[in-house]
Design a protein around this motif. Structure first.
Motif, PDB file in Angstrom:
ATOM      1  N   LEU A  73       0.835  -1.198   0.000  1.00 54.72           N
ATOM      2  CA  LEU A  73       0.000   0.000   0.000  1.00 54.72           C
ATOM      3  C   LEU A  73       0.875   1.255   0.000  1.00 54.72           C
ATOM      4  CD1 LEU A  73      -2.810   1.216   0.067  1.00 54.72           C
ATOM      5  CD2 LEU A  73      -2.770   1.016   2.561  1.00 54.72           C
ATOM      6  N   GLY A  74       1.960   1.221   0.783  1.00 55.53           N
ATOM      7  CA  GLY A  74       2.891   2.351   0.793  1.00 55.53           C
ATOM      8  C   GLY A  74       3.494   2.594  -0.583  1.00 55.53           C
ATOM      9  N   ALA A  75       3.837   1.519  -1.280  1.00 59.62           N
ATOM     10  CA  ALA A  75       4.394   1.649  -2.638  1.00 59.62           C
ATOM     11  C   ALA A  75       3.363   2.261  -3.583  1.00 59.62           C
ATOM     12  CB  ALA A  75       4.846   0.283  -3.152  1.00 59.62           C
ATOM     13  N   ASP A  76       2.118   1.844  -3.453  1.00 61.79           N
ATOM     14  CA  ASP A  76       1.072   2.411  -4.318  1.00 61.79           C
ATOM     15  C   ASP A  76       0.879   3.900  -4.045  1.00 61.79           C
ATOM     16  OD1 ASP A  76       0.587  -0.004  -5.576  1.00 61.79           O
ATOM     17  OD2 ASP A  76      -0.955  -0.594  -4.135  1.00 61.79           O
ATOM     18  N   ILE A  77       0.951   4.282  -2.789  1.00 63.93           N
ATOM     19  CA  ILE A  77       0.811   5.703  -2.439  1.00 63.93           C
ATOM     20  C   ILE A  77       1.980   6.498  -3.025  1.00 63.93           C
ATOM     21  CG2 ILE A  77       0.861   7.340  -0.504  1.00 63.93           C
ATOM     22  CD1 ILE A  77      -0.759   5.188   1.081  1.00 63.93           C
ATOM     23  N   LEU A  78       3.184   5.942  -2.920  1.00 67.29           N
ATOM     24  CA  LEU A  78       4.344   6.625  -3.506  1.00 67.29           C
ATOM     25  C   LEU A  78       4.188   6.826  -5.007  1.00 67.29           C
ATOM     26  CD1 LEU A  78       7.328   4.935  -1.642  1.00 67.29           C
ATOM     27  CD2 LEU A  78       6.748   7.371  -1.626  1.00 67.29           C
ATOM     28  N   ARG A  79       3.658   5.830  -5.689  1.00 65.36           N
ATOM     29  CA  ARG A  79       3.516   5.912  -7.150  1.00 65.36           C
ATOM     30  C   ARG A  79       2.581   7.045  -7.574  1.00 65.36           C
ATOM     31  NH1 ARG A  79       6.396   1.964  -9.150  1.00 65.36           N
ATOM     32  NH2 ARG A  79       6.307  -0.118  -8.311  1.00 65.36           N
ATOM     33  N   THR A  80       1.627   7.368  -6.744  1.00 63.54           N
ATOM     34  CA  THR A  80       0.678   8.417  -7.119  1.00 63.54           C
ATOM     35  C   THR A  80       0.929   9.720  -6.368  1.00 63.54           C
ATOM     36  OG1 THR A  80      -0.901   7.612  -5.472  1.00 63.54           O
ATOM     37  CG2 THR A  80      -1.136   6.785  -7.721  1.00 63.54           C
ATOM     38  N   ALA A  81       2.059   9.828  -5.667  1.00 63.48           N
ATOM     39  CA  ALA A  81       2.323  11.015  -4.849  1.00 63.48           C
ATOM     40  C   ALA A  81       2.637  12.251  -5.673  1.00 63.48           C
ATOM     41  CB  ALA A  81       3.469  10.726  -3.882  1.00 63.48           C
ATOM     42  N   ILE A  82       3.286  12.089  -6.802  1.00 56.50           N
ATOM     43  CA  ILE A  82       3.695  13.249  -7.603  1.00 56.50           C
ATOM     44  C   ILE A  82       2.753  13.402  -8.803  1.00 56.50           C
ATOM     45  CG2 ILE A  82       5.575  14.252  -8.968  1.00 56.50           C
ATOM     46  CD1 ILE A  82       6.323  14.033  -6.073  1.00 56.50           C
TER      47      ILE A  82
END
Length: 146
Positions: A73-82
């Motif tokens: 879930l953390g990786a998915d959040i990072l992918r959409t952070a920018i």
């Protein structure tokens, strides 16, 4: 500059996903080894506790899978952070909801099992027994006739 942040965040997300993959791989390997040891231990005492040991293996694996889900879930959040698009935000919301539900139900299962047997709240306590099971299984394999 935005492209650089997006690239760096993508690498970071891939690293976090790799950590999740390693957690799952090691947890599955640990569960397989422990299950194999239970399967190979054919003593009467082992047969009586087989279900308890299998439940402990299952719960330990469940805990590790829950941790891996958090990393994913953390990786998915990072992918959409920018600079996410609405499509990416919608996909993240769906993935986050599914993973959160999986994690919630997995944690409920673990909590129910711990309520049935409070000793399971501290899985590290049964480690020495696992070591003795390994030694016992190895000893029995050495002593079995060909």
């Amino acid at each position: 500059m935005e492209g650089l942040f997006k690239l760096w965040t993508s690498f970071l997300a891939s690293g976090v996903e790799a950590v999740a993959g390693l957690i799952i791989a090691f947890a599955a390997l640990q569960a397989c080894i422990r299950a194999l040891l239970i399967f190979l231990d054919r003593s009467r005492a082992a047969a009586q506790y087989e279900g308890i040991q299998a439940e402990r293996i299952r719960l330990r694996l469940g805990r590790w899978l829950a941790l891996a889900l958090e990393f994913e879930l953390g990786a998915d959040i990072l992918r959409t952070a920018i600079a996410p698009t609405w499509t990416e935000v919608g996909q993240l919301a769906a993935i986050a909801a599914i993973r959160t539900l999986l994690n919630y139900f997995l944690q409920q299962e673990i909590d129910r099992a711990v309520r049935r047997d409070p000793e399971r709240a501290h899985p590290v306590q049964d480690e020495p027994a696992s070591v003795s099971s390994v030694n016992s299984a190895i000893g029995k394999l050495k002593n079995e006739p060909d």
